[in-house]
Design an enzyme around this catalytic site. Structure first.
Site, short mmCIF file in Angstrom:
data_model
loop_
_atom_site.label_atom_id
_atom_site.label_comp_id
_atom_site.label_asym_id
_atom_site.label_seq_id
_atom_site.Cartn_x
_atom_site.Cartn_y
_atom_site.Cartn_z
N ASN A 212 0.80 -1.13 0.09
CA ASN A 212 0.06 -0.04 -0.10
C ASN A 212 0.79 1.11 0.12
O ASN A 212 2.03 1.28 -0.07
CB ASN A 212 -0.90 0.12 1.17
N ASP A 281 -4.26 -6.49 4.62
CA ASP A 281 -5.34 -7.40 5.25
C ASP A 281 -5.34 -8.76 4.78
O ASP A 281 -5.81 -9.60 5.52
CB ASP A 281 -6.94 -6.79 4.94
N LYS A 291 8.83 -17.00 -10.88
CA LYS A 291 8.26 -15.85 -11.38
C LYS A 291 6.92 -16.43 -12.08
O LYS A 291 6.97 -16.98 -13.02
CB LYS A 291 9.03 -15.14 -12.31
N PRO A 307 -3.20 -11.89 9.99
CA PRO A 307 -3.47 -11.70 11.34
C PRO A 307 -3.62 -10.03 11.77
O PRO A 307 -3.21 -9.48 11.05
CB PRO A 307 -2.18 -12.12 12.12
N ASP A 308 -4.69 -9.78 12.74
CA ASP A 308 -4.98 -8.63 13.16
C ASP A 308 -3.73 -8.45 14.18
O ASP A 308 -4.03 -8.77 15.29
CB ASP A 308 -6.70 -8.44 13.29
N ILE A 309 -2.96 -7.66 14.11
CA ILE A 309 -1.72 -7.26 15.03
C ILE A 309 -2.31 -6.69 16.14
O ILE A 309 -2.11 -7.12 17.20
CB ILE A 309 -0.56 -6.75 14.35
N LEU A 310 -2.92 -5.69 15.85
CA LEU A 310 -3.48 -4.84 16.91
C LEU A 310 -4.49 -5.36 17.72
O LEU A 310 -4.49 -5.45 18.93
CB LEU A 310 -4.09 -3.42 16.46
N PHE A 325 -4.93 3.34 14.82
CA PHE A 325 -4.92 4.14 13.46
C PHE A 325 -6.15 3.88 12.70
O PHE A 325 -6.18 2.51 12.52
CB PHE A 325 -3.72 4.39 13.05
N LYS A 339 -13.84 0.26 15.51
CA LYS A 339 -12.56 -0.34 15.60
C LYS A 339 -12.14 -0.12 17.06
O LYS A 339 -11.76 -1.21 17.65
CB LYS A 339 -11.45 0.17 14.58
#
Length: 404
Positions: A212, A281, A291, A307-310, A325, A339
């Site tokens: 991103n 995500d 390749k 995984p959702d780290i937070l 954030f 959230k």
């Protein structure tokens, strides 16, 4: 934030950024400071003593031995007068002199003679800034307790691009004010702060990955602000090209799994966890060994959730104070509040990524910070200034919780 009744001694050295000195004097006085200016000999080639005298309301000092001063030792009187010594711009030459204790003019002598808090805003060519000798000098001065402000990155007077620009006067004045007042509003001495910053990269094959636009600038600014507030800081950084803030322990990672492993390791001793990273995500179910070649008009890949780290850290026993954030493009406050609740966070900072000139890859941002029973909007400003405001909010909220 205020510098009311603070005596600020502004040292101006011989770089092109010296032309910003009158504006810096105005910004400092607007915060309530009493300002006196010291010019090096080469600085007078870029800015006039008369202009600085006009905006400060005080005579400008240039000479080591001053016949008008008591005992002809004006440098001692000025050194005792100052609460804050701010050198902006600071050239590579002056950094070298200060680092090894050379005192061959008024400014370098003042540095050795004062007990004031010292702030330095470097300004030089990008190659000079990253030269090993300069980095060694900066590291030594930081060990001596000098507070560095910047430098910023961007286009330089010589046409080069990179780190080395002096921070803008409004940012310098603000950071000085925030730092001087941190003992009252943002004291984190004795606390360990864990911060994530930047993007993650999820490989598809040996060549390609998904990622991103996160630059990591906000997270790095928060890390610097936390260090300035006295904290021990661990910065877990995705793939970014940013200089590590002085005083931070930096852990470089690539994927979301890498970042989670690092966070789980350091969260055990953290008092505060601030998750600014833009974690992918999804990741590919399988990564091609070779390749991927173009064949059909369409390519189908299968992804699975990362995984959702937070959320993982916030659900642990004896977890740190968790700050998330939320970078959103619509219904910003609504998604942020969801959230905050769903991830069991203590605080969340939301920003609108559609706002012009703010957010990803910009040096500026605006935040709406929310917590249970309260919120505060932090208007658009530099990420550096915003970071200090956020650290102040976090500390205030943490203190409230610890008292209860």
């Amino acid at each position: 934030m205020s510098l009311a009744n603070k005596n600020v001694l502004l040292g101006v050295t011989g770089g092109i950024a010296a032309y910003k000195a009158p504006d810096l004097v105005r910004k400092l006085t607007a915060l309530g400071a009493n300002v006196r200016v010291v010019l090096t000999g080469s600085a007078t080639e870029f800015v006039s003593p008369l202009s600085l005298q006009a905006v400060s309301g005080n005579p400008v000092h240039q000479h080591l031995l001053d016949p008008a001063a008591e005992a002809a030792m004006g440098h001692i009187e000025l050194a005792k007068w100052a609460d804050i010594l701010l050198i902006a711009p600071a050239t590579a030459n002056v950094l070298a002199k200060l680092a090894i204790g050379i005192a061959d003019d008024l400014l370098t002598t003042l540095y050795l003679a004062t007990t004031a808090s010292v702030f330095i805003a470097p300004a030089m060519n990008q190659q000079m800034w990253k030269a090993p000798a300069t980095l060694d000098n900066v590291e030594r001065l930081a060990r001596y307790g000098v507070n560095f402000i910047g430098p910023a990155s961007g286009e330089q007077a010589c046409g080069d691009l990179g780190a080395g620009r002096m921070m803008e006067p409004v940012e310098i004045a603000s950071i000085v004010g925030q730092t001087v007042n941190r003992h009252a509003v943002a004291e984190l001495r004795g606390k360990h702060v864990l911060i994530t910053a930047g993007p993650t990269r999820e490989p598809l094959d040996p060549v390609r990955y998904i990622s991103n636009h996160s630059s990591g600038k906000m997270g790095f600014a928060i890390a610097e602000a936390a260090v300035n507030a006295g904290a021990e800081v661990t910065l877990v950084a995705g793939p970014v090209s940013l200089q590590t803030p002085r005083g931070c322990e930096r852990i470089d990672v690539t994927t979301a799994d890498d970042m989670l492993d690092a966070c789980e390791q350091f969260a055990r001793k953290a008092d505060i966890f601030i998750s600014t990273a833009a974690v992918a995500d999804y990741k590919a179910v399988s990564v091609a060994e070779n390749k991927i070649k173009k064949s059909d008009n369409e390519l189908t890949l299968t992804f699975t959730k990362n995984p959702d780290i937070l959320a993982t850290i916030s659900c642990k026993d004896n977890r740190p104070f968790c700050v998330g954030f939320a970078a959103e493009s619509q219904d910003v406050e609504q998604y942020a509040r969801q959230k905050l609740i769903n991830k069991k966070l203590d605080m969340i900072a939301a920003n609108d990524i559609t706002a012009d000139g703010l957010g990803f890859n910009s040096d500026n941002n605006a935040l709406h910070v929310l917590w249970s029973g309260g919120d505060k909007k932090l208007p658009a400003t530099s990420k550096s200034e915003l970071a200090h405001q956020l650290i102040s909010l976090i500390t205030t909220r943490l203190n409230e919780i610890e008292k209860n």
